[in-house]
Design a protein around this motif. Structure first.
Motif, short mmCIF file in Angstrom:
data_model
loop_
_atom_site.label_atom_id
_atom_site.label_comp_id
_atom_site.label_asym_id
_atom_site.label_seq_id
_atom_site.Cartn_x
_atom_site.Cartn_y
_atom_site.Cartn_z
N GLN A 176 9.99 5.92 13.75
CA GLN A 176 10.92 7.04 13.62
C GLN A 176 10.43 8.23 14.44
O GLN A 176 11.22 8.98 15.03
CB GLN A 176 11.07 7.44 12.15
CG GLN A 176 11.92 8.67 11.90
CD GLN A 176 13.37 8.48 12.34
OE1 GLN A 176 13.90 7.37 12.24
NE2 GLN A 176 14.00 9.52 12.82
N VAL A 177 9.11 8.41 14.49
CA VAL A 177 8.48 9.44 15.34
C VAL A 177 7.63 8.69 16.36
O VAL A 177 6.47 8.36 16.09
CB VAL A 177 7.62 10.41 14.50
CG1 VAL A 177 7.04 11.50 15.40
CG2 VAL A 177 8.45 11.03 13.38
N ILE A 208 13.79 0.58 0.28
CA ILE A 208 13.16 1.74 0.92
C ILE A 208 13.40 1.68 2.42
O ILE A 208 13.14 0.67 3.07
CB ILE A 208 11.64 1.76 0.63
CG1 ILE A 208 11.39 2.01 -0.87
CG2 ILE A 208 10.95 2.85 1.45
CD1 ILE A 208 9.94 1.95 -1.25
N ASP A 209 13.90 2.78 2.97
CA ASP A 209 14.11 2.92 4.41
C ASP A 209 12.94 3.72 4.97
O ASP A 209 12.89 4.95 4.85
CB ASP A 209 15.44 3.64 4.69
CG ASP A 209 15.79 3.66 6.17
OD1 ASP A 209 14.87 3.60 7.00
OD2 ASP A 209 16.99 3.76 6.49
N ASP A 210 11.97 3.03 5.57
CA ASP A 210 10.77 3.70 6.05
C ASP A 210 11.07 4.72 7.14
O ASP A 210 10.41 5.76 7.23
CB ASP A 210 9.76 2.67 6.56
CG ASP A 210 9.13 1.87 5.42
OD1 ASP A 210 8.76 2.49 4.42
OD2 ASP A 210 9.02 0.64 5.54
N LYS A 211 12.06 4.45 7.96
CA LYS A 211 12.42 5.40 9.02
C LYS A 211 12.99 6.68 8.43
O LYS A 211 12.63 7.79 8.85
CB LYS A 211 13.43 4.77 9.98
CG LYS A 211 12.85 3.69 10.89
CD LYS A 211 13.85 3.27 11.96
CE LYS A 211 13.21 2.30 12.94
NZ LYS A 211 14.12 1.93 14.05
N GLU A 212 13.85 6.54 7.44
CA GLU A 212 14.44 7.72 6.80
C GLU A 212 13.37 8.53 6.08
O GLU A 212 13.36 9.76 6.14
CB GLU A 212 15.53 7.28 5.83
CG GLU A 212 16.25 8.45 5.16
CD GLU A 212 17.33 7.99 4.19
OE1 GLU A 212 18.44 8.55 4.22
OE2 GLU A 212 17.04 7.06 3.40
N ASP A 213 12.46 7.82 5.38
CA ASP A 213 11.40 8.52 4.65
C ASP A 213 10.47 9.27 5.61
O ASP A 213 9.98 10.36 5.30
CB ASP A 213 10.59 7.52 3.81
CG ASP A 213 11.36 7.03 2.60
OD1 ASP A 213 12.46 7.58 2.35
OD2 ASP A 213 10.89 6.11 1.91
N CYS A 223 0.85 -1.19 0.00
CA CYS A 223 0.00 0.00 0.00
C CYS A 223 0.90 1.25 0.00
O CYS A 223 2.12 1.17 -0.09
CB CYS A 223 -0.92 -0.03 1.22
SG CYS A 223 -2.24 1.22 1.16
N TYR A 224 0.31 2.41 0.13
CA TYR A 224 1.07 3.66 0.09
C TYR A 224 2.07 3.75 1.25
O TYR A 224 1.79 3.31 2.36
CB TYR A 224 0.11 4.86 0.10
CG TYR A 224 -0.76 4.87 -1.14
CD1 TYR A 224 -0.20 5.13 -2.39
CD2 TYR A 224 -2.12 4.57 -1.08
CE1 TYR A 224 -0.97 5.11 -3.53
CE2 TYR A 224 -2.90 4.55 -2.22
CZ TYR A 224 -2.31 4.81 -3.45
OH TYR A 224 -3.06 4.77 -4.59
N HIS A 225 3.21 4.33 0.96
CA HIS A 225 4.33 4.33 1.90
C HIS A 225 4.00 4.95 3.26
O HIS A 225 4.59 4.57 4.27
CB HIS A 225 5.51 5.10 1.31
CG HIS A 225 6.07 4.52 0.06
ND1 HIS A 225 6.17 3.16 -0.16
CD2 HIS A 225 6.58 5.12 -1.07
CE1 HIS A 225 6.70 2.94 -1.35
NE2 HIS A 225 6.97 4.11 -1.92
N ALA A 226 3.07 5.90 3.29
CA ALA A 226 2.84 6.71 4.50
C ALA A 226 2.57 5.85 5.73
O ALA A 226 3.14 6.10 6.80
CB ALA A 226 1.68 7.67 4.27
N PHE A 227 1.72 4.83 5.58
CA PHE A 227 1.36 4.03 6.75
C PHE A 227 2.57 3.28 7.30
O PHE A 227 2.78 3.22 8.52
CB PHE A 227 0.26 3.03 6.37
CG PHE A 227 -0.27 2.26 7.55
CD1 PHE A 227 -1.15 2.85 8.44
CD2 PHE A 227 0.13 0.96 7.78
CE1 PHE A 227 -1.63 2.16 9.55
CE2 PHE A 227 -0.34 0.26 8.88
CZ PHE A 227 -1.23 0.86 9.76
N TYR A 228 3.39 2.74 6.43
CA TYR A 228 4.58 2.00 6.87
C TYR A 228 5.63 2.93 7.46
O TYR A 228 6.37 2.56 8.36
CB TYR A 228 5.15 1.19 5.70
CG TYR A 228 4.08 0.39 5.01
CD1 TYR A 228 3.68 -0.85 5.50
CD2 TYR A 228 3.44 0.88 3.88
CE1 TYR A 228 2.68 -1.58 4.88
CE2 TYR A 228 2.44 0.16 3.25
CZ TYR A 228 2.06 -1.06 3.75
OH TYR A 228 1.05 -1.77 3.15
#
Length: 217
Positions: free
Chosen positions: A177-178, A207-212, A166-171
């Motif tokens: 990270q926050v 893709i690094d979800d924490k970095e994004d 799904c869209y990156h935002a949820f992951y």
């Protein structure tokens, strides 16, 4: 490293699926004030041609970037925006405040978080269309920008193929990270609690979800 070529009025790009050092400030400077046939084929040449056409004719110009999934549409769009933001910079900014050019470029992480997703062929595929207007003043300097987003792939919100996401935002949010954001959104610590967004891949190696999340926050 020559991933661009011309075919008539079109600039054709091949996605090499690796990073090449062909988008540096030095490269931008090579295309300033040049005609398209005076330099190697490049997306910067297309941007410069549109800019010269606007300045010389006083008329609005359009750049259409199209292609199949994974062709490089999103990346080339960002390069065009970066070119205008760098070459047409007004140079005006308040102390301690980001410049207008920086603000325009910094919208990309947010847009990609809420509109990009992993598909079978592309780990960062834009699942929406966008029309971007970049405004210039009479001196040819960047003065603002606005964007119309349309045709978001809504079906992805409730169903994903096994190799998609799904869209990156949820992951990004679930990456911790926050730390406070999950509590504010009333989310648990287990992403599998949310069936609609956990039917496919939960992580993507590229893709690094924490970095994004850090960029989008």
């Amino acid at each position: 490293e020559l991933i661009y070529t011309y075919s008539g009025l079109f600039c054709i790009a091949i996605n090499p699926y690796k990073r090449y050092p062909i988008y540096t400030l030095r490269t931008m400077e090579l295309y300033i004030g040049k005609r398209r046939n005076e330099c190697w084929p490049h997306i910067f040449a297309i941007a410069e041609g549109a800019y010269q056409g606007m300045v010389n004719s006083g008329c609005n110009q359009s750049i259409l970037i199209t292609g199949e999934s994974g062709a490089g549409k999103t990346e080339n769009t960002k390069k065009v925006i970066s070119y205008f933001a760098t070459v047409c910079s007004s140079g005006k900014r308040k102390e301690g405040e980001a410049s207008l050019e920086d603000k325009i470029v910094q919208t990309n992480p947010v847009l990609e978080a809420w509109g990009n997703a992993k598909t079978v062929r592309n780990d960062n595929s834009s699942r929406f269309g966008k029309f971007i207007r970049i405004h210039f003043n009479q001196a040819g300097k960047l003065s603002g920008a606005d964007m119309v987003v349309y045709l978001l792939e809504k079906s992805r919100l409730t169903y994903q193929q096994p190799l998609e996401r799904c869209y990156h935002a949820f992951y990004n949010i679930m990456s911790d990270q926050v730390p406070s954001i999950k509590e504010k959104c009333l989310l648990s610590d287990n992403i599998l609690d949310y069936w609609f967004v956990s039917q496919g891949k939960l992580t993507v190696p590229s893709i690094d979800d924490k970095e994004d999340m850090q960029f989008a926050d």
